[in-house]
Design an enzyme around this catalytic site. Structure first.
Site, PDB file in Angstrom:
ATOM      1  N   SER A  52       0.831  -1.206   0.000  1.00 20.78           N
ATOM      2  CA  SER A  52       0.000   0.000   0.000  1.00 20.78           C
ATOM      3  C   SER A  52       0.866   1.256   0.000  1.00 20.78           C
ATOM      4  CB  SER A  52      -0.903   0.030   1.227  1.00 20.78           C
ATOM      5  OG  SER A  52      -1.655  -1.150   1.324  1.00 20.78           O
TER       6      SER A  52
HETATM    7  N1  SAH Z   1      -1.197  -4.331   3.798  1.00 20.87           N
HETATM    8  C1  SAH Z   1      -0.432  -4.741   2.646  1.00 20.87           C
HETATM    9  C2  SAH Z   1      -1.166  -4.455   1.359  1.00 20.87           C
HETATM   10  C3  SAH Z   1      -1.402  -5.685   0.588  1.00 20.87           C
HETATM   11  S1  SAH Z   1      -2.486  -5.593  -0.789  1.00 20.87           S
HETATM   12  C4  SAH Z   1       0.937  -4.114   2.683  1.00 20.87           C
HETATM   13  O1  SAH Z   1       1.190  -3.267   3.553  1.00 20.87           O
HETATM   14  O2  SAH Z   1       1.781  -4.478   1.873  1.00 20.87           O
HETATM   15  C5  SAH Z   1      -3.828  -6.601  -0.239  1.00 20.87           C
HETATM   16  C6  SAH Z   1      -3.522  -8.039   0.071  1.00 20.87           C
HETATM   17  O3  SAH Z   1      -4.759  -8.641   0.442  1.00 20.87           O
HETATM   18  C7  SAH Z   1      -2.979  -8.887  -1.084  1.00 20.87           C
HETATM   19  O4  SAH Z   1      -1.749  -9.448  -0.700  1.00 20.87           O
HETATM   20  C8  SAH Z   1      -4.047  -9.970  -1.291  1.00 20.87           C
HETATM   21  O5  SAH Z   1      -3.525 -11.239  -1.647  1.00 20.87           O
HETATM   22  C9  SAH Z   1      -4.713 -10.008   0.084  1.00 20.87           C
HETATM   23  N2  SAH Z   1      -6.070 -10.558   0.130  1.00 20.87           N
HETATM   24  C10 SAH Z   1      -7.104 -10.393  -0.738  1.00 20.87           C
HETATM   25  N3  SAH Z   1      -8.195 -11.061  -0.301  1.00 20.87           N
HETATM   26  C11 SAH Z   1      -7.848 -11.670   0.884  1.00 20.87           C
HETATM   27  C12 SAH Z   1      -8.539 -12.508   1.825  1.00 20.87           C
HETATM   28  N4  SAH Z   1      -9.806 -12.863   1.658  1.00 20.87           N
HETATM   29  N5  SAH Z   1      -7.855 -12.923   2.910  1.00 20.87           N
HETATM   30  C13 SAH Z   1      -6.562 -12.574   3.123  1.00 20.87           C
HETATM   31  N6  SAH Z   1      -5.856 -11.802   2.267  1.00 20.87           N
HETATM   32  C14 SAH Z   1      -6.493 -11.350   1.163  1.00 20.87           C
END
Ligand code: SAH
Length: 202
Positions: A52
């Site tokens: 993010s």
């Molecule tokens: N907070 C993270 C941002 C990651 S982007 C950071 O700081 O880097 C969002 C993430 O959510 C992705 O890695 C994706 O695989 C995950 N995601 C999507 N749906 C999900 C679910 N149902 N359960 C767990 N993770 C999920």
């Protein structure tokens, strides 16, 4: 990053700014992106996902009002950066990622950066983590079609759920407080996240 992207855009919570100034963001991106780690943009972390943008991490932490000792659930571990900032705020952090390879990579990066106390789980985070509930705050880094009811049920009274709600083309960050009258919803900034997949996602 702190002065221009965060303070300059209205992030006023000193604890969040201090926590983010202590977390080495470059430790959560690939080798080739180290130089771009502090720019105001999401960066690719593999498997079609992104770390993010710093401003979104800050606003999520600020609106979730995370305090020292809070039990916090972070959905969508991705790179592990958001989890590291929550840990730096003094929270006891559980984080859930659906892609096992990303969870493993985040576990290693968190450990190496000194955040080995973060609990990384693999699974469908749209259902929360009932075996570790309740939580003082739950933050979601992926867009949900509606407020995920299972997550709301895993909050303590007055607990906060911060989740982007809306379609794939754009969402509003919602802050939902568990109150005796039911969910109290406030809409915050417009945002754009990857979709939350799974039982209570898309
Ligand atoms: N907070 C993270 C941002 C990651 S982007 C950071 O700081 O880097 C969002 C993430 O959510 C992705 O890695 C994706 O695989 C995950 N995601 C999507 N749906 C999900 C679910 N149902 N359960 C767990 N993770 C999920």
């Amino acid at each position: 990053m702190i002065v221009e992207q965060l303070e300059g855009r209205g992030i006023a919570d000193r604890r969040v700014l201090d926590a983010m100034s202590r977390v080495p963001r470059e430790a959560f991106v690939g080798e080739s992106d180290r130089k771009r780690a502090y720019l105001d943009m999401p960066l690719r972390i593999g498997y079609g996902q992104t770390i993010s943008q710093p401003y979104m991490v800050a606003i999520i932490c600020q609106t979730a009002a995370v305090r020292e000792g809070d039990r916090v659930l972070d959905i969508g571990t991705g790179s592990g950066y958001q989890a590291a900032v929550l840990a730096e705020l003094g929270a006891d952090v559980h984080t859930v990622e659906r892609i096992p390879e990303l969870a493993e990579q985040a576990r290693e990066r968190l450990e190496r950066a000194g955040y080995g106390s973060v609990h990384v789980h693999v699974g469908d985070g749209s259902l929360g983590l009932p075996e570790h509930a309740p939580f003082d705050a739950i933050v979601v880094a992926a867009a949900a079609p509606d407020m995920p009811a299972s997550l709301y049920e895993q909050l303590v009274p007055r607990g906060r759920l911060v989740v982007p709600v809306g379609g794939p083309e754009g969402q509003r960050l919602e802050v939902i407080v568990a109150s005796p009258e039911g969910p109290a919803v406030t809409r915050s900034v417009p945002c754009r996240f990857v979709p939350l997949l799974g039982a209570e996602g898309f």
